[in-house]
Design an enzyme around this catalytic site. Structure first.
Site, short mmCIF file in Angstrom:
data_model
loop_
_atom_site.label_atom_id
_atom_site.label_comp_id
_atom_site.label_asym_id
_atom_site.label_seq_id
_atom_site.Cartn_x
_atom_site.Cartn_y
_atom_site.Cartn_z
N ILE A 195 8.38 10.72 -22.44
CA ILE A 195 7.12 11.56 -22.95
C ILE A 195 6.22 10.12 -23.25
CG2 ILE A 195 8.25 13.36 -24.11
CD1 ILE A 195 7.97 11.98 -26.63
N ASP A 196 4.94 10.51 -22.98
CA ASP A 196 3.92 9.56 -23.37
C ASP A 196 3.89 8.71 -24.27
OD1 ASP A 196 3.04 10.48 -20.51
OD2 ASP A 196 1.32 11.63 -21.57
N ARG A 197 3.50 7.50 -24.49
CA ARG A 197 3.46 6.55 -25.84
C ARG A 197 2.72 7.30 -26.85
NH1 ARG A 197 -0.48 1.30 -26.70
NH2 ARG A 197 0.12 1.28 -28.85
N ARG A 230 -1.43 17.55 -20.28
CA ARG A 230 -2.99 16.86 -20.56
C ARG A 230 -4.01 17.21 -19.45
NH1 ARG A 230 -1.38 11.05 -21.41
NH2 ARG A 230 -3.59 10.66 -21.86
#
Length: 322
Positions: free
Chosen positions: A136-138, A236
């Site tokens: 998953i994104d930071r 997103r």
């Protein structure tokens, strides 16, 4: 390239020479292994950072041997501060599910080495081989599944690949989206200055996100989002494409120029300047949370569900919207 020992000032990497490269010159081998570097830079690295384990002196013309380990030692980067604590949501002898905090990177990058989830897993479980099963994104918080051993890692990787894992995110978006819907837009990497921005494109990879609104505010909505495909930045990109960007999204909400400025500011200060924070809706990270994960258990194949509650920072932000 795999990590070896480190100290406060130096990072050390092991580089194994594959059979097909046995007998090559050291500079030619490193050029193949680290292809983005110039010949001059390769020579500088050989002089200052390369060591042979058998004590031989490293020269550009040195011959490498199939199967041997070459050690690359380089100065450790100055890393931006990140949250280093994470909770364990579920664990047994084969699987670990952790609650990743927003701001903690998953893996090593040019900017992060010790401040990553994989590094923290090595610190907390030094005698176990832990392999993160997905990403998953930071800036995204929430459930991350970790395999305890290579066999479990292979099983979980295949489960994600065949879409046998159900993922549910919570996303606070701008505006008033429909009560529920599906966003079916192909996505591809765009040719932009950051080289990381994804976007809708006819020639992109298929991408489908289903969503439903679970709570409404005057100018925002909290949505459950379930990506049926696993494209980079999918949720997103999709919400931004239909006019409802995720709150605090630097790249797809505020724009690429402000995103790049935020990346530069991060290296020199622990907090964003007030004008940048205002451009990001007053939220230091984007409002996306990996809330629920249902996966086939590696030992029983039975569906197993792990949930992460809405984190305090997003709950507080939403309270300010009432």
């Amino acid at each position: 390239m795999s990590p070896a020992d480190t100290d406060a000032d130096t990072l050390s990497f092991d580089i194994r020479v594959p059979p097909e490269c046995g007998g090559w010159r050291l500079d030619h081998f490193l050029k193949r292994r680290i292809g983005r570097l110039s010949r001059t830079r390769i020579q500088e690295i050989i002089k200052d950072q390369i060591q042979f384990r058998d004590g031989r002196r490293a020269r550009p013309s040195s011959s490498v041997r199939a199967g041997e380990i070459i050690v690359l030692c380089r100065p450790a980067p100055v890393e931006p501060p990140v949250p280093r604590r994470f909770d364990v949501l579920f664990q047994d002898d084969s699987v670990l599910a952790v609650d990743k905090p927003a701001g903690l990177p998953m893996h090593t990058t040019a900017k992060f080495w010790r401040n990553t989830l994989t590094a923290l897993l090595r610190e907390r479980f030094p005698d176990q081989r832990m392999e993160v099963a997905h990403r998953i994104d930071r800036e995204t918080s929430g459930v991350v599944l970790v395999a305890r051993g290579p066999e479990v890692a292979s099983f979980l990787t295949q489960a994600f690949a065949r879409r046998a894992v159900d993922k549910t995110y919570l996303a606070l978006v701008k505006g008033s989206p429909p009560d529920e819907g599906a966003i079916d837009l192909p996505i591809k990497l765009l040719d932009t200055p950051t080289h990381v921005m994804m976007g809708p494109a006819r020639d992109g990879l298929p991408a489908l996100t289903r969503f439903r609104v679970v709570r409404r505010f005057a100018e925002h909505a909290l949505c459950e989002a379930s990506p049926e495909t696993g494209r980079q930045h999918q949720i997103r990109v999709h919400f931004a494409a239909v006019g409802h960007p995720i709150v605090g999204d630097k790249l797809y909400g505020a724009g690429e120029a402000l995103f790049m400025r935020a990346c530069e500011e991060e290296l020199s200060a622990p907090e964003l300047p007030s004008d940048l924070l205002a451009a990001f809706d007053g939220l230091p990270r984007h409002a996306l949370h990996a809330h629920r994960l249902t996966f086939p258990h590696p030992r029983t194949a039975q569906p197993t569900t792990v949930e992460s509650p809405l984190p305090a920072d997003l709950a507080a932000y939403m309270a300010s919207l009432d």
